[in-house]
Design a protein around this motif. Structure first.
Motif, mmCIF file in Angstrom:
data_model
loop_
_atom_site.group_PDB
_atom_site.id
_atom_site.type_symbol
_atom_site.label_atom_id
_atom_site.label_comp_id
_atom_site.label_asym_id
_atom_site.label_seq_id
_atom_site.Cartn_x
_atom_site.Cartn_y
_atom_site.Cartn_z
ATOM 1 N N TYR A 6 0.832 -1.192 0.000
ATOM 2 C CA TYR A 6 0.000 0.000 0.000
ATOM 3 C C TYR A 6 0.868 1.245 0.000
ATOM 4 C CZ TYR A 6 -3.785 -3.102 1.448
ATOM 5 O OH TYR A 6 -4.701 -4.104 1.505
ATOM 6 N N ARG A 7 0.261 2.347 -0.390
ATOM 7 C CA ARG A 7 0.823 3.660 -0.150
ATOM 8 C C ARG A 7 -0.295 4.470 0.509
ATOM 9 N NH1 ARG A 7 1.041 6.148 -6.316
ATOM 10 N NH2 ARG A 7 -1.219 6.385 -6.525
ATOM 11 N N THR A 59 -1.306 -2.458 -7.428
ATOM 12 C CA THR A 59 -1.946 -3.428 -8.324
ATOM 13 C C THR A 59 -1.069 -4.655 -8.535
ATOM 14 O OG1 THR A 59 -0.962 -2.490 -10.324
ATOM 15 C CG2 THR A 59 -3.086 -1.564 -9.590
ATOM 16 N N GLY A 60 0.207 -4.527 -8.188
ATOM 17 C CA GLY A 60 1.147 -5.612 -8.452
ATOM 18 C C GLY A 60 1.687 -5.579 -9.873
ATOM 19 N N LEU A 61 1.259 -4.581 -10.657
ATOM 20 C CA LEU A 61 1.683 -4.445 -12.051
ATOM 21 C C LEU A 61 2.558 -3.215 -12.209
ATOM 22 C CD1 LEU A 61 -1.765 -5.152 -13.752
ATOM 23 C CD2 LEU A 61 0.142 -6.755 -13.464
ATOM 24 N N LYS A 62 3.314 -3.201 -13.304
ATOM 25 C CA LYS A 62 4.153 -2.048 -13.644
ATOM 26 C C LYS A 62 3.762 -1.544 -15.015
ATOM 27 C CE LYS A 62 8.026 -3.526 -10.820
ATOM 28 N NZ LYS A 62 9.437 -3.895 -10.781
ATOM 29 N N ASP A 63 3.964 -0.234 -15.246
ATOM 30 C CA ASP A 63 3.657 0.337 -16.553
ATOM 31 C C ASP A 63 4.763 0.028 -17.551
ATOM 32 O OD1 ASP A 63 5.744 2.143 -16.038
ATOM 33 O OD2 ASP A 63 4.469 3.921 -16.087
ATOM 34 N N LYS A 64 4.658 0.581 -18.752
ATOM 35 C CA LYS A 64 5.633 0.276 -19.813
ATOM 36 C C LYS A 64 7.051 0.734 -19.459
ATOM 37 C CE LYS A 64 5.032 4.359 -22.740
ATOM 38 N NZ LYS A 64 4.687 4.794 -24.097
ATOM 39 N N ASN A 65 7.181 1.667 -18.506
ATOM 40 C CA ASN A 65 8.502 2.147 -18.079
ATOM 41 C C ASN A 65 9.000 1.469 -16.814
ATOM 42 O OD1 ASN A 65 8.573 3.992 -20.218
ATOM 43 N ND2 ASN A 65 7.417 5.479 -19.034
ATOM 44 N N LYS A 67 7.402 1.414 -13.874
ATOM 45 C CA LYS A 67 6.919 2.097 -12.669
ATOM 46 C C LYS A 67 5.741 1.323 -12.082
ATOM 47 C CE LYS A 67 5.520 6.536 -10.851
ATOM 48 N NZ LYS A 67 5.382 7.949 -11.053
ATOM 49 N N LYS A 68 5.737 1.145 -10.761
ATOM 50 C CA LYS A 68 4.648 0.445 -10.093
ATOM 51 C C LYS A 68 3.351 1.223 -10.251
ATOM 52 C CE LYS A 68 7.535 -1.708 -6.603
ATOM 53 N NZ LYS A 68 7.867 -1.787 -5.175
ATOM 54 N N ILE A 69 2.259 0.489 -10.462
ATOM 55 C CA ILE A 69 0.945 1.104 -10.640
ATOM 56 C C ILE A 69 0.122 0.861 -9.381
ATOM 57 C CG2 ILE A 69 -1.150 1.207 -12.025
ATOM 58 C CD1 ILE A 69 0.487 -0.047 -14.337
ATOM 59 N N TYR A 70 -0.435 1.950 -8.834
ATOM 60 C CA TYR A 70 -1.264 1.887 -7.634
ATOM 61 C C TYR A 70 -2.682 2.326 -7.949
ATOM 62 C CZ TYR A 70 2.708 1.316 -4.451
ATOM 63 O OH TYR A 70 3.799 0.837 -3.779
ATOM 64 N N GLU A 71 -3.608 1.892 -7.113
ATOM 65 C CA GLU A 71 -4.967 2.399 -7.145
ATOM 66 C C GLU A 71 -4.898 3.927 -7.024
ATOM 67 O OE1 GLU A 71 -8.916 1.678 -4.377
ATOM 68 O OE2 GLU A 71 -6.973 1.000 -3.665
ATOM 69 N N LYS A 116 1.218 4.300 -19.403
ATOM 70 C CA LYS A 116 2.268 5.025 -18.696
ATOM 71 C C LYS A 116 1.621 5.782 -17.544
ATOM 72 C CE LYS A 116 5.456 8.862 -19.362
ATOM 73 N NZ LYS A 116 5.928 9.868 -20.304
ATOM 74 N N VAL A 117 2.177 5.644 -16.329
ATOM 75 C CA VAL A 117 1.683 6.403 -15.186
ATOM 76 C C VAL A 117 2.107 7.855 -15.376
ATOM 77 C CG1 VAL A 117 1.839 6.750 -12.686
ATOM 78 C CG2 VAL A 117 1.770 4.426 -13.616
ATOM 79 N N VAL A 118 1.115 8.768 -15.380
ATOM 80 C CA VAL A 118 1.405 10.189 -15.576
ATOM 81 C C VAL A 118 1.117 11.015 -14.327
ATOM 82 C CG1 VAL A 118 1.118 10.154 -18.079
ATOM 83 C CG2 VAL A 118 -0.868 10.605 -16.616
ATOM 84 N N GLY A 119 0.661 10.353 -13.273
ATOM 85 C CA GLY A 119 0.386 11.056 -12.024
ATOM 86 C C GLY A 119 -0.582 10.270 -11.167
ATOM 87 N N ASN A 120 -1.186 10.971 -10.220
ATOM 88 C CA ASN A 120 -2.178 10.344 -9.347
ATOM 89 C C ASN A 120 -3.332 11.317 -9.152
ATOM 90 O OD1 ASN A 120 -1.826 11.931 -6.725
ATOM 91 N ND2 ASN A 120 0.268 11.297 -7.184
ATOM 92 N N ILE A 121 -4.440 10.810 -8.629
ATOM 93 C CA ILE A 121 -5.646 11.627 -8.529
ATOM 94 C C ILE A 121 -5.513 12.788 -7.552
ATOM 95 C CG2 ILE A 121 -7.214 9.841 -9.296
ATOM 96 C CD1 ILE A 121 -7.895 9.329 -6.351
#
Length: 135
Positions: A6-7, A59-65, A67-71, A116-121
């Motif tokens: 978590y974060r 999520t346990g997944l990473k983007d194309k670069n 980077k870890k992907i979070y909810e 690609k993760v570009v930020g967070n909400i």
């Protein structure tokens, strides 16, 4: 079985921390504890109550670069033409809710190698608003 990570978004401080402990009361998160480095460089354990933070699961997944992907992350595909946010569907699957085309959603797993993760909400919600206004 993977370890769930978590974060934590601290509402008042507008920043992320990574929890050292999560306290539950009847299955509901009531407090988090995390390590914080003060100006003196000491590691201090800090506790926060439920109304002071937002808990976001990895999520346990990473983007194309890589980077870890979070909810709560905002992702884009095709050089930013499509932007969406990450949520967990009631079935447990991680999904992308697209702003454009409006209201559609897809599996995060099937898009993980192109998104690609570009930020967070919390930091860049204006990306979602801008994309919505353009469509």
């Amino acid at each position: 079985m993977r370890k769930v990570k978590y974060r934590v978004w601290l509402k008042g401080e507008k920043r992320y921390v990574f929890p050292a402990a999560i306290f539950l009361d009847f299955g509901i998160v009531t407090e988090i504890e995390y390590n914080d480095t003060t100006i003196s460089g000491e590691v201090v354990r800090v506790r926060r109550t439920f109304d002071e933070f937002v808990l976001e699961q990895s999520t346990g997944l990473k983007d194309k670069n890589g980077k870890k992907i979070y909810e709560g992350d905002i992702v884009s595909v095709y050089e930013g033409r499509y932007i969406g946010s990450i949520i967990q569907h009631p079935s447990g699957e991680w999904r992308i809710i697209w702003v454009s085309p409006q209201g559609t959603e897809d599996s995060l797993y099937s898009h993980r190698t192109i998104c690609k993760v570009v930020g967070n909400i919390h930091d860049v919600s204006e990306l979602l608003e801008k994309q919505y206004e353009e469509n």
